[in-house]
Design an enzyme around this catalytic site. Structure first.
Site, mmCIF file in Angstrom:
data_model
loop_
_atom_site.group_PDB
_atom_site.id
_atom_site.type_symbol
_atom_site.label_atom_id
_atom_site.label_comp_id
_atom_site.label_asym_id
_atom_site.label_seq_id
_atom_site.Cartn_x
_atom_site.Cartn_y
_atom_site.Cartn_z
ATOM 1 N N LEU A 128 5.151 -16.289 -0.356
ATOM 2 C CA LEU A 128 6.485 -16.124 0.211
ATOM 3 C C LEU A 128 7.443 -15.566 -0.773
ATOM 4 C CD1 LEU A 128 6.796 -19.541 2.553
ATOM 5 C CD2 LEU A 128 6.361 -17.159 3.232
ATOM 6 N N ILE B 65 -2.537 -16.136 -4.833
ATOM 7 C CA ILE B 65 -3.866 -15.929 -5.339
ATOM 8 C C ILE B 65 -4.080 -15.983 -6.495
ATOM 9 C CG2 ILE B 65 -4.044 -14.209 -2.983
ATOM 10 C CD1 ILE B 65 -3.836 -12.153 -4.882
ATOM 11 N N ALA C 159 -3.072 -9.751 0.081
ATOM 12 C CA ALA C 159 -1.816 -10.210 -0.803
ATOM 13 C C ALA C 159 -1.424 -9.024 -1.629
ATOM 14 C CB ALA C 159 -2.276 -11.424 -1.495
ATOM 15 N N ALA C 160 -0.398 -8.535 -1.853
ATOM 16 C CA ALA C 160 0.097 -7.621 -2.604
ATOM 17 C C ALA C 160 1.457 -7.274 -2.787
ATOM 18 C CB ALA C 160 -0.774 -6.236 -2.315
ATOM 19 N N THR D 14 -4.727 1.041 -0.103
ATOM 20 C CA THR D 14 -3.700 1.937 0.467
ATOM 21 C C THR D 14 -4.460 3.524 0.280
ATOM 22 O OG1 THR D 14 -1.555 2.898 -0.006
ATOM 23 C CG2 THR D 14 -2.645 1.772 -1.698
ATOM 24 N N ASP D 15 -3.850 4.210 0.901
ATOM 25 C CA ASP D 15 -4.102 5.850 0.578
ATOM 26 C C ASP D 15 -3.372 6.199 -0.684
ATOM 27 O OD1 ASP D 15 -1.612 6.081 1.671
ATOM 28 O OD2 ASP D 15 -1.874 7.228 3.156
ATOM 29 N N GLU D 16 -2.410 5.433 -0.979
ATOM 30 C CA GLU D 16 -1.756 5.923 -2.342
ATOM 31 C C GLU D 16 -2.427 6.081 -3.317
ATOM 32 O OE1 GLU D 16 2.399 4.851 -2.933
ATOM 33 O OE2 GLU D 16 2.438 4.343 -0.722
ATOM 34 N N TYR E 184 2.805 0.979 -8.431
ATOM 35 C CA TYR E 184 2.243 0.651 -7.357
ATOM 36 C C TYR E 184 0.865 1.075 -7.004
ATOM 37 C CZ TYR E 184 0.964 -0.036 -2.518
ATOM 38 O OH TYR E 184 0.139 -0.188 -1.271
ATOM 39 N N LYS F 7 -3.001 -0.858 -7.289
ATOM 40 C CA LYS F 7 -3.728 -1.062 -6.246
ATOM 41 C C LYS F 7 -5.353 -0.398 -6.342
ATOM 42 C CE LYS F 7 -3.581 -2.597 -2.579
ATOM 43 N NZ LYS F 7 -3.937 -3.946 -2.186
#
Length: 353
Positions: A33, A58, A80-81, A132-134, A158, A162
């Site tokens: 949260l 996590i 969760a990220a 993600t595709d990033e 970011y 990931k």
């Protein structure tokens, strides 16, 4: 029983709601949260015994181990990220802690839990990591779309965090045998999207009579995936994905950001016209581009269609109309997520050039 992490955020909450709408299998939902996690996203299942919400991180190994021991989930789905590029530029520490250290600790808790399971349950267990595709970096205008074999070339804090988490998941499979699956998705949009991302920000600002900030020339190209299509793809990968494999999930909707903004304006002009009769497009304001802004992402989603039979149900035209209508129908949700801290951050981030 499945354990979903980050299930109060945008994609995670949509996944939990769709899961419970289509299955009687219970969900333990672990979410820290932070600013983007919102329990109001889950109001419709607040009294549902199949949904067990736990506030926590996590990276809290003792908590995760207790949840695994108590609920004995057959799968973990890790949403969760920290996920906003702009925030990662201004404060990368949270991204390293959650996306890298947090994923590592979650993997370790999952590994110890999985290794202790009886043979049948051990064979059935899955750890699905949502990415993600990033992580693939940026594409030239004429380059082919990202496939699962594309090399990792992350360009922001970011995407680097990931990418690191994806590598950890891969390593825990190859080293320890943990039964993992990884998905790399394109830009999501749809209901419950926190209004710092492009589409909800445009809708919310337009209705409030504020400028619609567009980075640089607005010609950054993204593939757009309706969030409920993403959820259905994750369910399919969890059900039938091959262990250790990666599946790219895309919407087959490559569009420049400026076209997205004009589409939102046209829909608002139709569905909620301005009192003065002018188009919302008159509120578009170009602002200084962000550092290291990737020019183009594109997902080749043929593998998941070929191997698992999944493809998106929504076109961009149908999905964006549903999205705009949802924001028009849910002004209370929008008001609840727009705290003072959020407003101050948006003001700072999108100052006109």
């Amino acid at each position: 029983m499945i354990l979903v992490t980050g299930g109060a955020g945008f994609i995670g909450a949509n996944f939990v709601l769709d899961w419970l709408a289509g299955s009687d299998e219970p969900v333990v939902n672990l979410d820290k949260l932070t600013y983007a996690g919102n329990l109001h996203n889950l109001d419709s299942v607040s009294g549902d015994a199949r949904h067990i919400f736990v506030q926590g991180d996590i990276g809290d190994t003792a908590l995760v181990e207790r949840l695994l021991a108590k609920h004995q989930p057959r799968a973990i789905v890790n949403f969760a990220a920290e996920s906003h590029v702009d925030r990662s530029i201004h404060g990368p520490d949270d991204f390293i802690q959650t996306n890298v250290v947090g994923t590592f600790k979650l993997l370790e808790a999952a590994r110890h839990y999985w290794q202790a399971l009886q043979a049948i349950k051990k064979e059935a267990f899955r750890f699905l990591h949502v990415s993600t595709d990033e992580v693939y970096g940026t594409l030239a205008a004429d380059a082919p779309a990202f496939t699962e074999e594309h090399g990792y070339e992350p360009n922001s804090p970011y995407s680097a965090s990931k990418a690191a988490s994806d590598h950890l998941v891969r390593a825990w499979h190859h080293t320890y045998g943990l039964p993992v699956l990884t998905t790399n998705c394109s830009n999501n949009y749809g209901p419950l999207h926190f209004p710092e991302k492009l589409i909800p920000l445009m809708i919310v600002n337009a209705l409030a009579g504020k400028p619609l900030p567009v980075y640089g020339d607005g010609m950054q190209v993204r593939d757009w995936l309706y969030v409920k299509d993403h959820c259905s793809a994750i369910r399919r990968v969890l059900e039938a994905g091959q262990l250790g494999q990666t599946y790219n999930i895309g919407g087959w909707n490559e569009k420049p950001n400026i076209d997205i903004v004009h589409t939102v304006c046209r829909l608002l002009d139709e569905l909620r016209p301005r009192a003065d009769g002018h188009s919302y497009a008159t509120q578009i304001t170009h602002v200084k581009d962000r550092p290291g802004h990737d020019r183009r992402y594109a997902i080749d989603a043929r593998k998941i269609e070929r191997e698992l039979g999944w493809k998106p149900a929504e076109t961009f035209d149908t999905g964006i109309r549903k999205t705009v209508q949802w924001y028009l129908d849910n002004p209370g949700w929008v008001a609840n997520v727009q705290t003072g801290a959020y407003r101050d951050w948006v003001t700072q981030q999108y100052e006109a050039a």
